[in-house]
Design a protein around this motif. Structure first.
Motif, PDB file in Angstrom:
ATOM      1  N   ASP A   2       0.852  -1.194   0.000  1.00  0.00           N
ATOM      2  CA  ASP A   2       0.000   0.000   0.000  1.00  0.00           C
ATOM      3  C   ASP A   2       0.887   1.244   0.000  1.00  0.00           C
ATOM      4  OD1 ASP A   2      -1.840   1.992   0.330  1.00  0.00           O
ATOM      5  OD2 ASP A   2      -3.019   0.902   1.842  1.00  0.00           O
ATOM      6  N   TYR A   3       1.215   1.721  -1.224  1.00  0.00           N
ATOM      7  CA  TYR A   3       2.108   2.870  -1.334  1.00  0.00           C
ATOM      8  C   TYR A   3       1.445   4.151  -0.827  1.00  0.00           C
ATOM      9  CZ  TYR A   3       5.172  -0.088  -4.105  1.00  0.00           C
ATOM     10  OH  TYR A   3       5.998  -1.084  -4.510  1.00  0.00           O
ATOM     11  N   LEU A   5      -0.597   4.375   1.718  1.00  0.00           N
ATOM     12  CA  LEU A   5      -0.470   4.361   3.173  1.00  0.00           C
ATOM     13  C   LEU A   5       0.939   4.786   3.591  1.00  0.00           C
ATOM     14  CD1 LEU A   5      -1.761   3.671   5.918  1.00  0.00           C
ATOM     15  CD2 LEU A   5      -0.888   1.331   5.612  1.00  0.00           C
ATOM     16  N   ILE A   6       1.938   4.286   2.865  1.00  0.00           N
ATOM     17  CA  ILE A   6       3.324   4.656   3.168  1.00  0.00           C
ATOM     18  C   ILE A   6       3.539   6.149   2.952  1.00  0.00           C
ATOM     19  CG2 ILE A   6       5.738   4.343   2.484  1.00  0.00           C
ATOM     20  CD1 ILE A   6       5.003   1.463   1.741  1.00  0.00           C
ATOM     21  N   PHE A   7       3.027   6.663   1.815  1.00  0.00           N
ATOM     22  CA  PHE A   7       3.172   8.082   1.502  1.00  0.00           C
ATOM     23  C   PHE A   7       2.512   8.953   2.569  1.00  0.00           C
ATOM     24  CE2 PHE A   7       1.389  11.909  -0.543  1.00  0.00           C
ATOM     25  CZ  PHE A   7       2.552  12.514  -0.983  1.00  0.00           C
ATOM     26  N   ASP A   8       1.280   8.593   2.963  1.00  0.00           N
ATOM     27  CA  ASP A   8       0.540   9.391   3.934  1.00  0.00           C
ATOM     28  C   ASP A   8       1.242   9.456   5.285  1.00  0.00           C
ATOM     29  OD1 ASP A   8      -1.432  10.115   2.207  1.00  0.00           O
ATOM     30  OD2 ASP A   8      -2.824   8.517   2.797  1.00  0.00           O
ATOM     31  N   ASN A   9       1.958   8.405   5.671  1.00  0.00           N
ATOM     32  CA  ASN A   9       2.540   8.333   7.008  1.00  0.00           C
ATOM     33  C   ASN A   9       4.048   8.563   7.031  1.00  0.00           C
ATOM     34  OD1 ASN A   9       0.249   7.315   8.975  1.00  0.00           O
ATOM     35  ND2 ASN A   9      -0.004   6.190   7.054  1.00  0.00           N
ATOM     36  N   THR A  10       4.603   8.954   5.894  1.00  0.00           N
ATOM     37  CA  THR A  10       6.026   9.290   5.873  1.00  0.00           C
ATOM     38  C   THR A  10       6.266  10.505   6.776  1.00  0.00           C
ATOM     39  OG1 THR A  10       6.271   8.465   3.622  1.00  0.00           O
ATOM     40  CG2 THR A  10       7.951  10.020   4.410  1.00  0.00           C
ATOM     41  N   PRO A  11       7.303  10.483   7.642  1.00  0.00           N
ATOM     42  CA  PRO A  11       7.516  11.604   8.576  1.00  0.00           C
ATOM     43  C   PRO A  11       7.942  12.900   7.893  1.00  0.00           C
ATOM     44  CG  PRO A  11       9.303  10.004   8.738  1.00  0.00           C
ATOM     45  CD  PRO A  11       8.242   9.367   7.892  1.00  0.00           C
ATOM     46  N   GLU A  12       8.512  12.796   6.673  1.00  0.00           N
ATOM     47  CA  GLU A  12       8.870  14.022   5.961  1.00  0.00           C
ATOM     48  C   GLU A  12       7.627  14.608   5.296  1.00  0.00           C
ATOM     49  OE1 GLU A  12      10.592  11.227   5.645  1.00  0.00           O
ATOM     50  OE2 GLU A  12      12.379  11.811   6.780  1.00  0.00           O
TER      51      GLU A  12
END
Length: 420
Positions: A2-3, A5-12
Motif C-alpha cells: 500500500d504505497y 499508506l506509506i506516503f501518507d505516514n512518511t515523517p517528511e
C-alpha cells in the motif's frame, strides 16, 4: 504493497504536483506543517492558489524557479533556506516562516514528466536559534573589542583563531598578518624567546601561564604588558581552546621601579600611584559593568561557606523571588543544596580544580514554590588571592533550556541535530 499508506505516514512533509503544478496529493505531515486540509488544496495551483507568496512576484518566486530547474535538469534540486509566508487557515493574515525544500521530477519510461515531488521542512525554530546564537557571538565579540586589553584566542594546538580590534589598533599590524603569526614581530626581541617558551610549556602541560613582556605600538614605542593564557576545557577535560589577554602594566611597572630607585620622589610617586589606582579601579568598574550586563549569568561566591558577593542580572533572573547578596548558597537556595551542588562547591574550594557542566538538568524553584527542570551549561572556577590562596568561586554559564528542548523536538522528528 500500500504505497498510499506509506506516503501518507512518511515523517517528511511531501506534496505531489502534476506538470501544471496543480496539487494531486499531500501527506499528513505536509498538511500539518502548512495548516491545511487535503480537500481544500487538491486540484489547486500550488503557488497561485494553494500557497501564494504575497511578498514576492510569481515570476521571481524561488519555489517556482527551483521546480523549473528540477524539471529542466531532470533530477532532484535542493532549495536553500528561504523565508516564505503561509496564509493562516482563519484568513487573519500570514505567518512568515523559514523553509528547506527539494524538488524531484518523476518521469515515465519515455522520459516524460508525470509529477513533481516536493519535500519540505519548517526550519523556523532552527534558524531563529542560529540567529540568536550569532547575536550572542556578536555581543561577545563586541565586548572583547571594547575592552582595553589585547585579547586573542587559539585552538587546542595553539593556532591563532581570533584577535580583538585593540591588537590591530595598538600595533598597527593588519588582522591578516596577526592571524598568520605577525604578532611575534610586535614583541621586544629580548622578550620573544622567553614568551614563546612559557607559551610552549602551557601547551605541553595544559596549564595556565602568565609572563611580563614588552609590546611595540604602531609608533615604534614599547610598553610593558602582563600576558596571561587560560585553557578552556571540554567535558572530558581535553582543551577546547586558549584565551589570552595582555594588560598594560607599563605605568605600574615604572612606578614600582621608581619606588625602588628613588626615595626622594616618594611624594610625587604617591600622586602617581593614586592616579594609577584610579585607572585600575576604573578598569575594574568597567569590567564589572560588562559582567553585570553580559548575556552570560555570573556570580561570585566568597569564603568556604559560599556567600554571594556579586550576581549579575542574568543570574538573578534564575531566582527572581530570592534575595541572594549576603546569603550563602545553602541559605538562599535550599533546592540547590538538596541536589548536591554544595558538595561540588566544597570540592572546588578545597582542591582548586574547576568544575564544568554542559546541558545538565538542574531543578530551580519558581516563585510559587514549584520545582522546574532547567538545563544549564556552567562552570565553577576557583578565585585566588595574591598568595595563591583560594578565596572564593566564580560561577558563570548559560541557561540552555530552550535550545535543549528544541534539539529534543528535532530528534523526535528524526531530524539530525549538529552540535552548536
Amino acid at each position: 504493497m500500500d504505497y498510499k499508506l506509506i506516503f501518507d505516514n512518511t515523517p517528511e512533509a511531501m506534496v505531489l504536483l502534476d506538470p501544471d503544478l496543480k496539487i494531486v496529493g499531500a501527506n499528513k505531515r505536509y498538511l500539518e506543517v502548512t495548516m491545511r486540509q487535503l480537500d481544500n488544496i487538491l486540484g489547486k495551483h500550488f503557488l497561485l492558489e494553494a500557497y501564494p507568496e504575497p511578498n514576492v512576484p510569481y515570476e521571481e518566486n524561488p519555489v517556482r524557479l527551483s521546480i523549473e530547474e528540477a524539471i529542466r535538469k531532470g533530477r532532484k534540486v535542493y532549495l536553500d533556506v528561504i523565508r516564505y509566508a503561509i496564509a493562516r487557515p482563519d484568513g487573519s493574515g500570514y505567518d512568515e516562516r523559514c523553509w528547506e525544500a527539494s524538488h524531484t521530477p518523476i518521469l515515465n519510461e519515455q522520459g516524460e514528466l508525470l509529477y513533481v515531488l516536493q519535500e519540505t521542512k519548517d526550519v523556523t525554530e532552527r534558524e531563529e536559534t542560529k540567529k540568536a546564537l550569532q547575536d550572542v557571538e556578536q555581543k561577545f565579540r563586541f565586548m572583547a573589542d571594547s575592552m582595553p586589553q589585547l585579547i586573542d584566542a587559539d585552538d587546542a594546538a595553539g593556532n591563532s583563531t581570533y584577535f580583538n580590534k585593540q591588537w590591530q589598533a595598538y600595533t598597527g599590524i593588519p588582522m591578516e598578518q596577526l592571524m598568520a603569526g605577525g604578532w611575534k614581530a610586535a614583541l621586544h626581541p629580548d622578550d620573544l624567546q622567553s614568551a614563546l617558551k612559557v607559551w610552549q610549556h602551557s601547551l605541553e602541560k595544559g596549564e595556565a601561564s602568565q609572563v611580563e613582556i614588552r609590546i611595540r605600538d604602531k609608533d615604534g614605542d614599547y610598553r610593558w604588558y602582563l600576558s596571561r593564557y587560560l585553557p578552556m576545557r571540554n567535558e572530558d577535560g581535553t582543551i577546547r581552546m586558549w584565551l589570552g589577554s595582555c594588560s598594560d602594566i607599563h605605568d605600574m611597572k615604572n612606578l614600582v621601579q621608581e619606588l625602588l630607585t628613588s626615595n626622594e620622589q616618594m611624594s610625587e610617586l604617591a600622586d602617581q600611584v593614586q592616579l594609577a589606582f584610579r585607572k585600575v579601579e576604573n578598569e575594574r568598574m568597567t569590567l564589572e559593568r560588562l559582567i553585570m550586563q553580559a548575556p552570560t549569568f555570573f556570580a561570585i561566591l566568597k569564603g568556604k561557606e559560599h556567600r554571594y558577593e556579586l550576581v549579575n542580572t542574568k543570574y538573578q533572573e534564575l531566582f527572581p523571588h530570592v534575595t541572594l547578596i549576603g546569603k550563602t548558597v545553602a541559605e538562599a537556595l535550599p533546592e540547590i543544596a538538596d541536589q548536591g551542588y554544595i558538595d561540588v562547591l566544597n570540592n572546588v574550594y578545597q582542591t582548586g580544580e574547576t568544575f564544568e557542566a554542559k546541558e545538565i538538568m538542574v531543578k530551580l524553584s519558581t516563585p510559587e514554590g514549584q520545582l522546574e527542570d532547567n538545563y544549564l551549561t556552567f562552570i565553577f572556577q576557583p578565585l585566588f588571592d595574591e598568595h595563591k590562596q583560594i578565596i572564593g568561586i566564580l560561577v558563570a554559564g548559560f541557561n540552555v533550556t530552550d535550545k535543549y528542548q528544541m534539539k529534543k523536538k528535532l530528534q523526535e522528528l528524526g531530524i539530525a541535530v549538529d552540535e552548536l
